[in-house]
Design an enzyme around this catalytic site. Structure first.
Site, PDB file in Angstrom:
ATOM      1  N   HIS A   1      -7.369   2.639   3.684  1.00  0.00           N
ATOM      2  CA  HIS A   1      -7.161   3.429   4.860  1.00  0.00           C
ATOM      3  C   HIS A   1      -8.543   3.441   5.598  1.00  0.00           C
ATOM      4  O   HIS A   1      -8.713   3.556   6.856  1.00  0.00           O
ATOM      5  CB  HIS A   1      -6.524   4.896   4.602  1.00  0.00           C
ATOM      6  CG  HIS A   1      -5.071   4.883   4.335  1.00  0.00           C
ATOM      7  ND1 HIS A   1      -4.584   4.443   3.332  1.00  0.00           N
ATOM      8  CD2 HIS A   1      -4.346   5.345   5.043  1.00  0.00           C
ATOM      9  CE1 HIS A   1      -3.131   4.784   3.161  1.00  0.00           C
ATOM     10  NE2 HIS A   1      -3.064   5.196   4.382  1.00  0.00           N
TER      11      HIS A   1
ATOM     12  N   ASP B   1       0.910  -1.270  -0.067  1.00  0.00           N
ATOM     13  CA  ASP B   1      -0.222   0.054  -0.029  1.00  0.00           C
ATOM     14  C   ASP B   1       0.885   1.144  -0.027  1.00  0.00           C
ATOM     15  O   ASP B   1       1.994   1.141   0.346  1.00  0.00           O
ATOM     16  CB  ASP B   1      -0.787  -0.013   1.305  1.00  0.00           C
ATOM     17  CG  ASP B   1      -1.939   1.216   1.178  1.00  0.00           C
ATOM     18  OD1 ASP B   1      -2.312   1.587   0.168  1.00  0.00           O
ATOM     19  OD2 ASP B   1      -2.090   1.887   2.199  1.00  0.00           O
ATOM     20  N   SER B   2       0.349   2.124  -0.199  1.00  0.00           N
ATOM     21  CA  SER B   2       1.044   3.759  -0.251  1.00  0.00           C
ATOM     22  C   SER B   2       1.494   3.949   1.276  1.00  0.00           C
ATOM     23  O   SER B   2       2.437   4.660   1.297  1.00  0.00           O
ATOM     24  CB  SER B   2       0.151   4.700  -0.868  1.00  0.00           C
ATOM     25  OG  SER B   2      -1.163   4.898  -0.066  1.00  0.00           O
TER      26      SER B   2
ATOM     27  N   CYS C   1      -4.276  -1.558  -2.105  1.00  0.00           N
ATOM     28  CA  CYS C   1      -4.648  -0.068  -2.458  1.00  0.00           C
ATOM     29  C   CYS C   1      -5.312   0.301  -3.558  1.00  0.00           C
ATOM     30  O   CYS C   1      -5.087  -0.301  -4.721  1.00  0.00           O
ATOM     31  CB  CYS C   1      -3.080   0.401  -2.761  1.00  0.00           C
ATOM     32  SG  CYS C   1      -3.212   2.265  -3.144  1.00  0.00           S
TER      33      CYS C   1
ATOM     34  N   CYS D   1     -11.009   2.647  -0.118  1.00  0.00           N
ATOM     35  CA  CYS D   1      -9.662   2.933   0.093  1.00  0.00           C
ATOM     36  C   CYS D   1      -9.277   2.009   1.587  1.00  0.00           C
ATOM     37  O   CYS D   1      -9.943   2.075   2.271  1.00  0.00           O
ATOM     38  CB  CYS D   1      -9.703   4.482   0.396  1.00  0.00           C
ATOM     39  SG  CYS D   1      -7.782   4.887   1.075  1.00  0.00           S
TER      40      CYS D   1
ATOM     41  N   GLU E   1      -2.493   8.978   7.758  1.00  0.00           N
ATOM     42  CA  GLU E   1      -0.986   8.776   7.942  1.00  0.00           C
ATOM     43  C   GLU E   1      -0.105   9.382   8.992  1.00  0.00           C
ATOM     44  O   GLU E   1       0.818   9.218   9.739  1.00  0.00           O
ATOM     45  CB  GLU E   1      -0.394   9.258   6.706  1.00  0.00           C
ATOM     46  CG  GLU E   1      -0.759   8.153   5.418  1.00  0.00           C
ATOM     47  CD  GLU E   1       0.086   6.856   5.568  1.00  0.00           C
ATOM     48  OE1 GLU E   1       1.421   6.893   5.731  1.00  0.00           O
ATOM     49  OE2 GLU E   1      -0.717   5.710   5.486  1.00  0.00           O
TER      50      GLU E   1
HETATM   51  N1  DGL Z   1      -4.937   3.235   0.998  1.00  0.00           N
HETATM   52  C1  DGL Z   1      -4.872   3.693  -0.444  1.00  0.00           C
HETATM   53  C2  DGL Z   1      -6.207   2.984  -1.311  1.00  0.00           C
HETATM   54  O1  DGL Z   1      -6.761   2.202  -0.961  1.00  0.00           O
HETATM   55  C3  DGL Z   1      -4.118   4.821  -1.025  1.00  0.00           C
HETATM   56  C4  DGL Z   1      -4.446   5.919  -0.232  1.00  0.00           C
HETATM   57  C5  DGL Z   1      -3.509   7.101  -0.785  1.00  0.00           C
HETATM   58  O2  DGL Z   1      -2.233   6.770  -0.705  1.00  0.00           O
HETATM   59  O3  DGL Z   1      -3.969   7.897  -1.213  1.00  0.00           O
HETATM   60  O4  DGL Z   1      -6.828   4.085  -2.053  1.00  0.00           O
END
Ligand code: DGL
Length: 270
Positions: free
Chosen positions: A196, A7-8, A70, A194, A162
């Site tokens: 997150h 993931d990012s 992600c 997402c 984050e």
């Molecule tokens: N967690 C990621 C997603 O599912 C990326 C969030 C990001 O880096 O903007 O989209």
């Protein structure tokens, strides 16, 4: 036999948790590109470059199969990677399809034409890049007809998570849900699109109310991975050790991961 989870940043840990619970015998190597998060405000080329670099790093750890935990990378880069970049002995899987299969009550490999499904009004919460890609609507249209999707780009939410700022993350969740409900007052389903966002699932549920069914990816992705590995055991890579890697500052990233997941996690420099 190791599998990579990318993931990012911290969001993919929600998927990591679910896959590790479901497949306790598999070592998972997690890579968070925290130094470059968020991806959701970047353009598709940039996301493609960052994602391919991260996947190559996971190959170095003996992971022939990598889960893009992600949505932003799955939406903006996965198709291009699979069509033009991926060698034959490697696989990269995204997180969109298991979610859409569940929403449309389909099983893997069901290639029948799109049909009416019980869900009619869907609220999609995702990053600006995922919303702009329209990948969710495209995948949905292959499987279902007559579904109205209202998408809310949740600017700022990934940064707040984050940064470990729970108060700001809760306030942003509330305001993004309110903004969407003004355009679609009665969704039957909400997608946390997402990885997150499951970290804020309680806040999403509270703002959406009890009538809305919330779809969150981690368990759906874990079930899909178990099924995939049964059918393709050859993609268990040669790695033997689970690890948490980050391109960010390991001490900081470990502290924020521990805070959000409410258990100790130690990251190492990637
Ligand atoms: N967690 C990621 C997603 O599912 C990326 C969030 C990001 O880096 O903007 O989209």
């Amino acid at each position: 036999m190791a599998v990579g989870v990318f993931d990012s940043g911290l969001g993919g840990l929600t998927v990591f948790d679910a896959v590790a619970r479901r497949l306790p015998q598999v070592p998972f190597v997690y890579l968070g590109d925290n130094a470059n998060a968020p991806y959701g405000v970047r353009d598709a080329d940039d996301i493609y470059q960052l994602t391919t670099r991260a996947v190559e790093r996971l190959w170095d750890e003996g992971c022939d199969l990598v889960i893009l935990a992600c949505n932003t990378a799955s939406a903006a880069a996965l198709r291009r990677m699979q069509e033009r970049w991926l060698p034959k002995d490697k696989r990269v899987l995204g997180v969109f399809v298991p979610l859409i299969e569940s929403l449309t009550e389909r099983h893997w490999g069901d290639n029948t034409p799109p049909r009416e499904v019980s869900v009619k009004h869907v609220a999609l919460f995702a990053t600006p890049a995922t919303v702009a890609s329209r990948a969710f609507q495209r995948e949905l249209a292959f499987r279902a007809i007559g579904v109205d999707v209202e998408a809310q780009p949740c600017g700022g939410l990934v940064d707040a998570i984050e940064d470990g700022d729970e108060i700001l993350a809760e306030a942003l969740t509330r305001s993004h849900v309110e903004a969407l409900l003004r355009r679609m007052p009665r969704p039957d389903a909400a997608i946390l699109g997402c990885t997150h966002y499951p970290l804020m699932e309680k806040a999403f549920r509270a703002a959406l109310g009890p009538e809305v069914k919330v779809y969150s990816q981690p368990d759906l992705v874990a079930a899909a991975l178990e099924d995939y590995l049964k059918r393709h055991p050859e993609f268990m890579g040669s790695g033997t050790e689970g690890r948490f890697l980050t391109t960010g500052e390991p001490k900081n990233v470990s502290a924020h991961a521990t805070q959000f997941l409410r258990r100790g996690i130690t990251f190492e420099a990637a």
